[in-house]
Each structure stands twice: as C-alpha cells, then as structure tokens.
Design an enzyme around this catalytic site. Structure first.
Site, PDB file in Angstrom:
ATOM      1  N   LYS A   1       6.892  23.669 -13.344  1.00 35.81           N
ATOM      2  CA  LYS A   1       6.062  22.485 -13.108  1.00 35.81           C
ATOM      3  C   LYS A   1       5.712  22.377 -11.628  1.00 35.81           C
ATOM      4  CE  LYS A   1       5.172  17.719 -13.695  1.00 35.81           C
ATOM      5  NZ  LYS A   1       5.374  16.455 -14.340  1.00 35.81           N
TER       6      LYS A   1
ATOM      7  N   ASN B   1      -0.637  18.820 -20.055  1.00 40.77           N
ATOM      8  CA  ASN B   1      -0.977  17.839 -21.102  1.00 40.77           C
ATOM      9  C   ASN B   1      -0.948  18.464 -22.497  1.00 40.77           C
ATOM     10  OD1 ASN B   1      -1.419  15.881 -19.134  1.00 40.77           O
ATOM     11  ND2 ASN B   1      -3.550  16.534 -18.846  1.00 40.77           N
TER      12      ASN B   1
ATOM     13  N   HIS C   1       8.681   9.444 -26.678  1.00 39.62           N
ATOM     14  CA  HIS C   1       7.534  10.188 -26.140  1.00 39.62           C
ATOM     15  C   HIS C   1       7.630  11.689 -26.476  1.00 39.62           C
ATOM     16  CE1 HIS C   1       4.348  11.438 -23.488  1.00 39.62           C
ATOM     17  NE2 HIS C   1       5.179  12.215 -22.811  1.00 39.62           N
TER      18      HIS C   1
ATOM     19  N   GLU D   1       9.609  18.541 -23.801  1.00 33.06           N
ATOM     20  CA  GLU D   1       8.793  18.821 -22.601  1.00 33.06           C
ATOM     21  C   GLU D   1       9.123  20.209 -22.033  1.00 33.06           C
ATOM     22  OE1 GLU D   1       6.208  17.147 -21.475  1.00 33.06           O
ATOM     23  OE2 GLU D   1       6.456  15.043 -22.041  1.00 33.06           O
TER      24      GLU D   1
ATOM     25  N   LYS E   1       3.197  11.707 -10.620  1.00 31.38           N
ATOM     26  CA  LYS E   1       2.372  10.811 -11.447  1.00 31.38           C
ATOM     27  C   LYS E   1       3.150   9.524 -11.675  1.00 31.38           C
ATOM     28  CE  LYS E   1      -0.661  13.755 -14.186  1.00 31.38           C
ATOM     29  NZ  LYS E   1      -0.943  14.279 -15.538  1.00 31.38           N
TER      30      LYS E   1
ATOM     31  N   HIS F   1      -0.249  11.362 -27.631  1.00 29.97           N
ATOM     32  CA  HIS F   1      -0.363   9.957 -27.227  1.00 29.97           C
ATOM     33  C   HIS F   1      -0.948   9.107 -28.365  1.00 29.97           C
ATOM     34  CE1 HIS F   1      -0.234  10.581 -22.565  1.00 29.97           C
ATOM     35  NE2 HIS F   1       0.959  10.462 -23.096  1.00 29.97           N
TER      36      HIS F   1
ATOM     37  N   ARG G   1       0.818  -1.235   0.000  1.00 25.18           N
ATOM     38  CA  ARG G   1       0.000   0.000   0.000  1.00 25.18           C
ATOM     39  C   ARG G   1       0.843   1.272   0.000  1.00 25.18           C
ATOM     40  NH1 ARG G   1      -3.739  -2.724   3.644  1.00 25.18           N
ATOM     41  NH2 ARG G   1      -5.375  -3.574   2.322  1.00 25.18           N
TER      42      ARG G   1
ATOM     43  N   HIS H   1      -0.310  16.432 -25.562  1.00 23.66           N
ATOM     44  CA  HIS H   1      -0.337  15.022 -25.180  1.00 23.66           C
ATOM     45  C   HIS H   1      -1.591  14.292 -25.678  1.00 23.66           C
ATOM     46  CE1 HIS H   1       3.083  16.107 -22.758  1.00 23.66           C
ATOM     47  NE2 HIS H   1       3.212  14.884 -22.280  1.00 23.66           N
TER      48      HIS H   1
ATOM     49  N   GLU I   1      -4.629  16.996 -10.535  1.00 20.86           N
ATOM     50  CA  GLU I   1      -5.173  17.352 -11.850  1.00 20.86           C
ATOM     51  C   GLU I   1      -6.692  17.528 -11.841  1.00 20.86           C
ATOM     52  OE1 GLU I   1      -2.956  15.645 -15.151  1.00 20.86           O
ATOM     53  OE2 GLU I   1      -4.807  15.669 -16.311  1.00 20.86           O
TER      54      GLU I   1
ATOM     55  N   ARG J   1      -3.538  21.627 -13.597  1.00 15.48           N
ATOM     56  CA  ARG J   1      -2.450  20.705 -14.006  1.00 15.48           C
ATOM     57  C   ARG J   1      -2.661  20.176 -15.420  1.00 15.48           C
ATOM     58  NH1 ARG J   1       0.752  16.116 -10.408  1.00 15.48           N
ATOM     59  NH2 ARG J   1       2.097  15.433 -12.115  1.00 15.48           N
TER      60      ARG J   1
HETATM   61  N1  GLY Z   1       3.477  14.962 -17.281  1.00 18.40           N
HETATM   62  C1  GLY Z   1       2.358  15.748 -16.960  1.00 18.40           C
HETATM   63  C2  GLY Z   1       2.108  15.872 -15.503  1.00 18.40           C
HETATM   64  O1  GLY Z   1       2.944  15.509 -14.693  1.00 18.40           O
HETATM   65  O2  GLY Z   1       1.056  16.311 -15.122  1.00 18.40           O
END
Ligand code: GLY
Length: 376
Positions: A246, A264, A283, A204, A162, A271, A140, A267, A256, A260
C-alpha cells in the site's frame, strides 16, 4: 540404567521471536514510519513522543477500545510528562458523521487546542477515519498519529492519509487527504478485536494481494487458518507486506489521480452492499462480497472464472461471506459512488491474482449486472 526421560527429548529451544518491522511511507506531502511490534509497551510511547514533540495530545477513541486500552496509553503518556485528554465516541459506523466530528471540534476547542497539538487515533477504521478528519480540519489541520487496534485499520485504513465521515447519501463522501506523523501497530492491540473483525480485516489483505502480489495471495491461501488463529509470524509477515504494497501505491499516487484507484478493488459494489445492508455487514465483509461481485462482472466481460473461484475459496477459508445474491444492494449508493467520473467509474479488474487493470465502466452497466445477478 534407566532409559532417559522421554520428556527430555522433546525439549526444544523456544521459537525465535518473530522479527518486528519498520516501514517508511514517502508521499509528495509527507514521510512517516509504520512500525509493527508484538507488545504495546514502551516503544509505542517512545514513538508517539518522538512523532509529536511539544504537542498536547488528544486521544480519540471509541467506547469499546477506551475500556480496553485508553487507560494504559494515557497513563504511560502522562508518565512521560505529556499533557493528554481522552475523547471517546460510541463504537460503530454510526459515529462516522459530521455531527460526531462537530462534537469533537467543540471538545477540543473548549480544551484550548492549538496548531502545535496532535490527535492520537486509537481504534479501528471508524476511529481512524474520523480522528484523521477532525485532525485535518480543526484549526486548518493539526498533526495526527494512528494507533490501529483492528486488522482492517492496520493493513489499510491507517496508512495513506485518507480521512472521512459518511454522508446520509453514502459512505466516505466527505473527507480529506491528511497524512499521519506515524502509524504504530501493536499485535497486542489487534489481539483484542473479535474474530469476526479480524477476518473482515484480512479481506483488505486479500484485496491488495489480488491486485498487486501473487505470492502474497498464495501465502494467504496457504496460511488462512494460521492467520485466523493469530499465529504471530504469518500475521506479522502478511500485515507488513500488505502495508509495504500500500505504501508503494500511495507514494506514487497520494491523491488518487490514477494508480491508487486499484486500492478500490471490490469497493464500488462493496460500498453499495454495505449501504444496502445498512452496515450490518462489517466493511471488510462487504468488500469481500464486492470483490466477488466485481470479479463475476469481469467474467461477463471475458475475464477468467478462475479468479472468482480462488477468491471464493479464500473467502470461505477466511470465514468471510461468499454469497451476495441475498444482499440488499443500494443501487442509489452505486450511482453516487465518489470515484465516478460522469456516468463512469474507474474499476480495478483483476485478470489473475497479482495483476490489475483499471477500466472505465459505465455505472449503469454495473447496476444492471447487479440487478440481473440478484434477480437470479
Ligand atoms: N482504502 C483505500 C485507499 O486508501 O486508497
């Protein structure tokens, strides 16, 4: 008198070592440091030691990075009296699966992992996401430290908590939020990635600059060549600023719920390109194409073509792909985008570099734009 030796005249003082940085990420669930230095020496061991008191350390890495850096890190930690085991997975996106996570669970459980132990993620984005996922779910949740070895992982994936593995139905569809205890970036580690990976990581930086900082965008435009060549000062400045931006976003919206989503940018279509290309593109390369595609879509909605022009010029300067017409785009992946709300997605739109709006856009409209555009 003989004229002075001309060589004497060009002797200059050695350039000052670029400043190293420590930034703090503060979210509702955690506070931790992101440290940036040139070498991967004693400071790194001190920082891992300080972030994981009393833990047994499980270093998770991939086979490529293991051959380069795992020995030195393991020996130095053992030298400090830490108990360490090393676990490596094949390099590449193919390792970011529940099957690989399950194998790692078995290895850690067999080794007697307990809740006070910690995972050290040594590698790029794949390792960081996978190791973070394993750390957040085993027993956990145990602690983790991120030691990114690629530009992409340093500027984006390692910061913000993330974690993810891929599903056969799409990228990053299974994951958690689990903040690390520390993110420790050594330029010496980043220097061992290949130039293509480095350029993809800079995509990025372009993303965060395009959405949040016009000056950073201009700096990347101005210093693109130096950044590609790994020039210490611009690289450190740019990585530090990208991480700082960031960290601010993640601090305000850890899970998010709103803001946040600006991270994206590029993305949603990116993606779908990555999946359609069956991960032959890195990526960051897919994200660069995704930003271009989403910026082109914005033009169809009345946005400025200048954004497409500047993104495209920057992609060229950074040796990143600029043409997405030939890319096979996986429309199924687009429809399954994990950020969708019903039939819509919250799409970041950049009216001009450094500013961003979040707009609700129908996935069908986006898919039909992509289809029309790829047909031409
Ligand atoms: N890579 C996007 C984020 O961390 O929200």
């Amino acid at each position: 008198l003989a004229p002075p030796d001309p060589a004497l005249k060009i002797k200059t003082a050695p350039a000052p070592e670029p400043v190293e940085r420590r930034l703090c990420v503060t979210t509702p669930s955690a506070t931790y440091n992101v440290e940036l230095r040139h070498d991967a020496g004693a400071w790194l061991i001190d920082a891992i030691d300080a972030a994981t008191p009393n833990a047994r350390l499980f270093i998770l890495t991939d086979q490529t990075v293991a051959a380069l850096h795992a020995d030195a890190l393991t020996r130095a930690l053992v030298g400090r009296g830490r108990q360490v085991t090393l676990h490596s997975v094949p390099a590449g996106e193919g390792s970011k699966t529940l099957e690989t996570a399950s194998r790692l669970y078995d290895e850690l459980l067999l080794a007697g992992v307990c809740r006070t132990d910690a995972v050290v993620a040594l590698g790029g984005g794949v390792v960081g996401d996978l190791a973070g996922f394993v750390a957040s779910t085993i027993l956990r949740g145990i602690r983790s430290v991120q030691v990114p070895t690629t530009t992409l992982a340093a500027v984006d994936a390692s910061v913000g908590g993330k974690t993810a593995v891929n599903s056969p139905r799409g990228k990053n569809l299974i994951g958690t939020f689990h903040q690390p205890q520390a993110v420790l970036i050594a330029r010496e580690h980043l220097a061992t990635q290949n130039p293509r990976q480095h350029a993809a990581g800079l995509a990025e930086v372009v993303k965060i600059a395009a959405t949040s900082d016009a000056l950073l965008f201009e700096r990347v435009e101005r210093d693109a060549k130096a950044l590609l060549e790994f020039a210490p000062q611009p690289l450190l400045d740019v990585i530090a600023r990208a991480v700082e931006l960031k960290a601010l976003v993640v601090g305000r919206d850890e899970r998010e719920q709103g803001e946040r989503a600006i991270l994206n940018y590029g993305h949603t279509i990116g993606h779908a390109i990555e999946s359609g290309e069956r991960f032959r593109l890195l990526h960051g390369e897919a994200v660069m194409l995704g930003m271009l595609a989403e910026a082109e879509w914005a033009v169809t909605q009345g946005g400025s073509p200048k954004v497409v022009e500047r993104l495209s010029a920057l992609a060229k300067a950074l040796a990143l792909p600029t043409s997405w017409t030939a890319a096979r785009i996986d429309l199924g992946a687009l429809a399954l985008d994990k950020k969708r709300q019903g039939e819509e997605v919250r799409l970041p739109v950049v009216p001009k570099p450094g500013t961003v709006e979040l707009r609700n856009v129908s996935l069908e409209a986006l898919a039909s734009f992509v289809q029309r555009r790829t047909a031409t």
